[in-house]
Design a protein around this motif. Structure first.
Motif, PDB file in Angstrom:
ATOM      1  N   ASP A 169       0.803  -1.226   0.000  1.00 12.26           N
ATOM      2  CA  ASP A 169       0.000   0.000   0.000  1.00 12.26           C
ATOM      3  C   ASP A 169       0.834   1.274   0.000  1.00 12.26           C
ATOM      4  O   ASP A 169       0.429   2.287  -0.587  1.00 12.26           O
ATOM      5  CB  ASP A 169      -0.944   0.010   1.215  1.00 12.26           C
ATOM      6  CG  ASP A 169      -2.076  -0.996   1.067  1.00 12.26           C
ATOM      7  OD1 ASP A 169      -2.261  -1.516  -0.048  1.00 12.26           O
ATOM      8  OD2 ASP A 169      -2.761  -1.272   2.069  1.00 12.26           O
ATOM      9  N   ASN A 170       1.972   1.262   0.712  1.00 12.72           N
ATOM     10  CA  ASN A 170       2.814   2.460   0.798  1.00 12.72           C
ATOM     11  C   ASN A 170       4.253   2.119   0.405  1.00 12.72           C
ATOM     12  O   ASN A 170       5.210   2.612   1.005  1.00 12.72           O
ATOM     13  CB  ASN A 170       2.764   3.039   2.218  1.00 12.72           C
ATOM     14  CG  ASN A 170       3.231   4.479   2.272  1.00 12.72           C
ATOM     15  OD1 ASN A 170       3.094   5.234   1.318  1.00 12.72           O
ATOM     16  ND2 ASN A 170       3.805   4.873   3.388  1.00 12.72           N
ATOM     17  N   VAL A 201       4.837   3.615  -4.681  1.00 17.02           N
ATOM     18  CA  VAL A 201       3.816   4.561  -4.220  1.00 17.02           C
ATOM     19  C   VAL A 201       4.445   5.891  -3.809  1.00 17.02           C
ATOM     20  O   VAL A 201       4.066   6.954  -4.298  1.00 17.02           O
ATOM     21  CB  VAL A 201       3.007   3.968  -3.048  1.00 17.02           C
ATOM     22  CG1 VAL A 201       1.966   4.973  -2.547  1.00 17.02           C
ATOM     23  CG2 VAL A 201       2.338   2.664  -3.463  1.00 17.02           C
ATOM     24  N   ASN A 261      -1.135  -0.225  -9.970  1.00 13.24           N
ATOM     25  CA  ASN A 261      -2.339   0.610  -9.978  1.00 13.24           C
ATOM     26  C   ASN A 261      -3.534  -0.139 -10.561  1.00 13.24           C
ATOM     27  O   ASN A 261      -4.670   0.020 -10.100  1.00 13.24           O
ATOM     28  CB  ASN A 261      -2.085   1.885 -10.785  1.00 13.24           C
ATOM     29  CG  ASN A 261      -1.121   2.833 -10.087  1.00 13.24           C
ATOM     30  OD1 ASN A 261      -0.894   2.710  -8.885  1.00 13.24           O
ATOM     31  ND2 ASN A 261      -0.548   3.761 -10.823  1.00 13.24           N
TER      32      ASN A 261
END
Length: 233
Positions: free
Chosen positions: A16-17, A22, A206
């Motif tokens: 996620d990060n 990202v 993405n």
């Protein structure tokens, strides 16, 4: 025991990060060094060591550092771990140390490391900070290795080339050859190929995130629609 906080930290670091896909931090070594799988793995492990060590150290002393001078102190702490990993590589993997060159000491300036020290380690306890450093490092290493493997296979037709530089002479048998060529595909080996490869990896991530979001949205809408249908009946 892994609790929900630890699961979130793990998920953030790996997906996620992710610092490379990202946050888009540390792109200079990512694009310059990831021309082979082994180069990417070596730099990724070195970065993980620095991230884990600096995060844990910053967390331990966070309450004793004046806010006005916290950044210079963080940088000095990071530099000590970079010096440590540089000396270890110089002693045990000298050829690989020469291959990576300036990008080992440049770990000090990696924005992902100072960013985690400031944004996370300076505000959290030791165990979560250490875990955050390890997972952020693993996420960065995963991207380095994936990009390095793709560039190596396309550019040189090999995989795990130079493994003996990291693991010893026995690892020379690990090299896999997909095709033989008299010249390499320079576009894949040089930084422009790294830009394209990284863009493809970001697009894939993405796309996966978008698909998951659509599936989650559909699953939430289904019970509501079913309830409305039953009320009409």
């Amino acid at each position: 025991m892994i609790n929900s906080e630890h699961k979130t930290i793990i998920k953030n670091g790996l997906w996620d990060n992710n610092p490379a896909l990202v946050q888009l931090l540390g792109l200079c070594p990512l694009l310059a060094v990831s021309n082979t799988f082994i180069n990417g793995l070596a730099l990724g492990l070195a970065t993980t060591w620095v991230l884990a060590g600096s995060n844990g150290s910053v967390s331990l002393v966070r309450n004793y550092i004046p806010k006005e001078i916290r950044i210079p102190i963080f940088v000095m702490m990071i530099a000590s771990f970079v010096t440590n990993v540089g000396l270890i590589m110089n002693a045990y993997t000298y050829d690989l140390y020469l291959t990576l060159g300036i990008f080992i000491p440049l770990i000090v300036t990696n924005c992902a490391i100072i960013g985690r020290a400031e944004a996370f380690a300076s505000k959290n306890k030791f165990v979560p900070s250490l875990l955050d450093g390890v997972m952020q490092g693993f996420g960065f290493t995963a991207v380095l290795c994936t990009l390095g493997a793709l560039r190596e296979m396309i550019g040189q037709g090999t995989l795990f080339s130079g493994a003996e530089q990291l693991f010893g002479e026995w690892a020379s048998d690990l090299t896999i050859s997909f095709y033989l060529t008299d010249s390499t595909f320079l576009f894949a080996i040089l930084p422009p190929g790294a830009f394209v490869g990284l863009g493809i990896l970001i697009a894939i991530k993405n796309g996966i995130d978008h698909k998951r979001a659509e599936q989650a949205k559909a699953s939430k809408a289904s019970p509501v629609q079913s309830g409305e249908a039953l009320s009409h009946e």
